[in-house]
Design a protein around this motif. Structure first.
Motif, PDB file in Angstrom:
ATOM      1  N   MET A 264      -8.043   2.552 -41.309  1.00 54.36           N
ATOM      2  CA  MET A 264      -8.414   1.708 -40.821  1.00 54.36           C
ATOM      3  C   MET A 264     -10.071   2.428 -40.312  1.00 54.36           C
ATOM      4  O   MET A 264      -9.803   2.923 -39.497  1.00 54.36           O
ATOM      5  CB  MET A 264      -7.923   1.361 -39.482  1.00 54.36           C
ATOM      6  CG  MET A 264      -8.541  -0.325 -39.648  1.00 54.36           C
ATOM      7  SD  MET A 264      -7.816  -1.839 -38.150  1.00 54.36           S
ATOM      8  CE  MET A 264      -8.605  -2.352 -37.587  1.00 54.36           C
ATOM      9  N   PRO A 265     -11.086   1.587 -41.043  1.00 50.38           N
ATOM     10  CA  PRO A 265     -12.001   2.663 -39.936  1.00 50.38           C
ATOM     11  C   PRO A 265     -12.443   2.030 -38.273  1.00 50.38           C
ATOM     12  O   PRO A 265     -12.293   1.393 -37.710  1.00 50.38           O
ATOM     13  CB  PRO A 265     -13.712   2.132 -41.243  1.00 50.38           C
ATOM     14  CG  PRO A 265     -13.146   1.035 -41.218  1.00 50.38           C
ATOM     15  CD  PRO A 265     -11.467   0.858 -41.637  1.00 50.38           C
ATOM     16  N   GLU A 266     -13.483   3.190 -37.373  1.00 46.23           N
ATOM     17  CA  GLU A 266     -13.509   3.437 -36.621  1.00 46.23           C
ATOM     18  C   GLU A 266     -14.533   1.970 -36.151  1.00 46.23           C
ATOM     19  O   GLU A 266     -15.678   1.746 -37.629  1.00 46.23           O
ATOM     20  CB  GLU A 266     -14.313   4.369 -35.916  1.00 46.23           C
ATOM     21  CG  GLU A 266     -13.031   5.292 -35.938  1.00 46.23           C
ATOM     22  CD  GLU A 266     -13.879   6.339 -34.966  1.00 46.23           C
ATOM     23  OE1 GLU A 266     -14.829   5.969 -33.798  1.00 46.23           O
ATOM     24  OE2 GLU A 266     -13.653   7.976 -35.675  1.00 46.23           O
ATOM     25  N   PRO A 267     -14.602   1.340 -35.050  1.00 44.62           N
ATOM     26  CA  PRO A 267     -15.323  -0.421 -34.610  1.00 44.62           C
ATOM     27  C   PRO A 267     -16.005   0.599 -34.877  1.00 44.62           C
ATOM     28  O   PRO A 267     -16.977   1.774 -34.303  1.00 44.62           O
ATOM     29  CB  PRO A 267     -14.374  -0.639 -33.081  1.00 44.62           C
ATOM     30  CG  PRO A 267     -13.548   0.218 -33.662  1.00 44.62           C
ATOM     31  CD  PRO A 267     -13.026   1.249 -33.882  1.00 44.62           C
ATOM     32  N   HIS A 268     -17.639  -0.101 -35.527  1.00 42.65           N
ATOM     33  CA  HIS A 268     -19.225   0.184 -35.170  1.00 42.65           C
ATOM     34  C   HIS A 268     -19.279  -0.791 -34.044  1.00 42.65           C
ATOM     35  O   HIS A 268     -19.920  -2.207 -33.794  1.00 42.65           O
ATOM     36  CB  HIS A 268     -19.847  -0.742 -36.111  1.00 42.65           C
ATOM     37  CG  HIS A 268     -21.044   0.138 -37.393  1.00 42.65           C
ATOM     38  ND1 HIS A 268     -21.486   1.302 -37.769  1.00 42.65           N
ATOM     39  CD2 HIS A 268     -21.962  -0.840 -36.911  1.00 42.65           C
ATOM     40  CE1 HIS A 268     -23.305   1.158 -36.927  1.00 42.65           C
ATOM     41  NE2 HIS A 268     -23.176  -0.308 -37.350  1.00 42.65           N
ATOM     42  N   ARG A 269     -19.964   0.515 -33.299  1.00 40.78           N
ATOM     43  CA  ARG A 269     -20.519  -0.259 -32.708  1.00 40.78           C
ATOM     44  C   ARG A 269     -22.021   0.327 -31.759  1.00 40.78           C
ATOM     45  O   ARG A 269     -21.678   1.328 -31.617  1.00 40.78           O
ATOM     46  CB  ARG A 269     -19.709   0.457 -30.641  1.00 40.78           C
ATOM     47  CG  ARG A 269     -19.076  -0.814 -31.050  1.00 40.78           C
ATOM     48  CD  ARG A 269     -17.376  -1.258 -29.704  1.00 40.78           C
ATOM     49  NE  ARG A 269     -16.307  -2.265 -29.623  1.00 40.78           N
ATOM     50  CZ  ARG A 269     -14.626  -1.637 -30.412  1.00 40.78           C
ATOM     51  NH1 ARG A 269     -14.717  -0.536 -29.759  1.00 40.78           N
ATOM     52  NH2 ARG A 269     -14.196  -2.638 -30.360  1.00 40.78           N
ATOM     53  N   HIS A 270     -22.388  -0.177 -31.258  1.00 37.95           N
ATOM     54  CA  HIS A 270     -24.312   0.682 -30.397  1.00 37.95           C
ATOM     55  C   HIS A 270     -24.558  -0.115 -29.339  1.00 37.95           C
ATOM     56  O   HIS A 270     -23.764  -0.926 -28.402  1.00 37.95           O
ATOM     57  CB  HIS A 270     -26.113  -0.473 -31.274  1.00 37.95           C
ATOM     58  CG  HIS A 270     -25.341  -0.025 -32.527  1.00 37.95           C
ATOM     59  ND1 HIS A 270     -25.847   1.158 -33.194  1.00 37.95           N
ATOM     60  CD2 HIS A 270     -24.894  -0.341 -34.405  1.00 37.95           C
ATOM     61  CE1 HIS A 270     -25.608   1.380 -34.803  1.00 37.95           C
ATOM     62  NE2 HIS A 270     -24.784   0.005 -35.210  1.00 37.95           N
ATOM     63  N   ALA A 271     -24.736   0.289 -28.871  1.00 35.05           N
ATOM     64  CA  ALA A 271     -25.277   0.717 -26.776  1.00 35.05           C
ATOM     65  C   ALA A 271     -25.564  -0.800 -26.808  1.00 35.05           C
ATOM     66  O   ALA A 271     -25.345  -1.694 -25.562  1.00 35.05           O
ATOM     67  CB  ALA A 271     -26.135   1.537 -26.383  1.00 35.05           C
ATOM     68  N   SER A 272     -26.730  -1.532 -27.938  1.00 33.60           N
ATOM     69  CA  SER A 272     -26.719  -3.230 -27.632  1.00 33.60           C
ATOM     70  C   SER A 272     -25.552  -4.323 -27.815  1.00 33.60           C
ATOM     71  O   SER A 272     -26.151  -5.626 -27.320  1.00 33.60           O
ATOM     72  CB  SER A 272     -28.144  -3.324 -28.489  1.00 33.60           C
ATOM     73  OG  SER A 272     -27.336  -2.934 -29.848  1.00 33.60           O
ATOM     74  N   HIS A 273     -25.241  -3.411 -28.292  1.00 31.42           N
ATOM     75  CA  HIS A 273     -23.506  -4.636 -28.714  1.00 31.42           C
ATOM     76  C   HIS A 273     -22.973  -5.754 -27.310  1.00 31.42           C
ATOM     77  O   HIS A 273     -23.356  -6.185 -27.725  1.00 31.42           O
ATOM     78  CB  HIS A 273     -22.291  -4.463 -29.552  1.00 31.42           C
ATOM     79  CG  HIS A 273     -22.790  -3.957 -31.087  1.00 31.42           C
ATOM     80  ND1 HIS A 273     -21.971  -3.567 -31.636  1.00 31.42           N
ATOM     81  CD2 HIS A 273     -24.247  -3.741 -32.019  1.00 31.42           C
ATOM     82  CE1 HIS A 273     -22.209  -3.052 -32.567  1.00 31.42           C
ATOM     83  NE2 HIS A 273     -23.719  -3.613 -32.870  1.00 31.42           N
ATOM     84  N   PRO A 274     -22.492  -5.355 -26.127  1.00 32.54           N
ATOM     85  CA  PRO A 274     -22.178  -6.005 -24.903  1.00 32.54           C
ATOM     86  C   PRO A 274     -23.474  -6.614 -23.928  1.00 32.54           C
ATOM     87  O   PRO A 274     -23.587  -7.870 -24.285  1.00 32.54           O
ATOM     88  CB  PRO A 274     -22.069  -4.522 -23.918  1.00 32.54           C
ATOM     89  CG  PRO A 274     -21.590  -3.682 -24.830  1.00 32.54           C
ATOM     90  CD  PRO A 274     -22.697  -3.236 -25.861  1.00 32.54           C
ATOM     91  N   ALA A 275     -24.451  -6.236 -24.815  1.00 33.46           N
ATOM     92  CA  ALA A 275     -25.786  -6.896 -24.245  1.00 33.46           C
ATOM     93  C   ALA A 275     -26.009  -8.898 -25.716  1.00 33.46           C
ATOM     94  O   ALA A 275     -26.182  -9.620 -24.581  1.00 33.46           O
ATOM     95  CB  ALA A 275     -27.890  -6.054 -24.695  1.00 33.46           C
TER      96      ALA A 275
END
Length: 92
Positions: free
Chosen positions: A1-12
């Motif tokens: 399973m691939p790692e989650p794709h997250r950017h710094a802007s995702h929480p906002a």
């Protein structure tokens, strides 16, 4: 399973979408309680704007990070078209 794709802007972005979800729930309540069409349309415009801004932020962040990752380091003269593409996409 691939790692989650997250950017710094995702929480906002998630925060903005949760807020839009609350506004949408309010719109449904407004419809069910018989509020005026003008009030409902105004609230729907706010929901639509919040979602559009979240999408715009997500796409811009993706272009800024993922495109650079794919292209890698380039000399300035080869980098210019990519930088221009990223800038012009902000008008979409």
């Amino acid at each position: 399973m691939p790692e989650p794709h997250r950017h710094a802007s995702h929480p906002a972005i998630a925060k903005r979408l949760k807020r839009a979800g609350g506004h949408l729930a309010k719109v449904i309540e407004m419809i069910e309680t018989g509020r005026s069409c003008l009030d409902i349309a105004t609230q729907l415009q706010a929901v639509e704007s919040a979602i559009a801004q979240a999408k715009r932020t997500l796409v811009q962040d993706h272009l800024d990070h993922c495109l650079d990752e794919v292209v890698g380091e380039l000399p300035p003269e080869q980098r210019r078209p990519i930088d221009e593409f990223k800038l012009i996409s902000k008008f979409l």
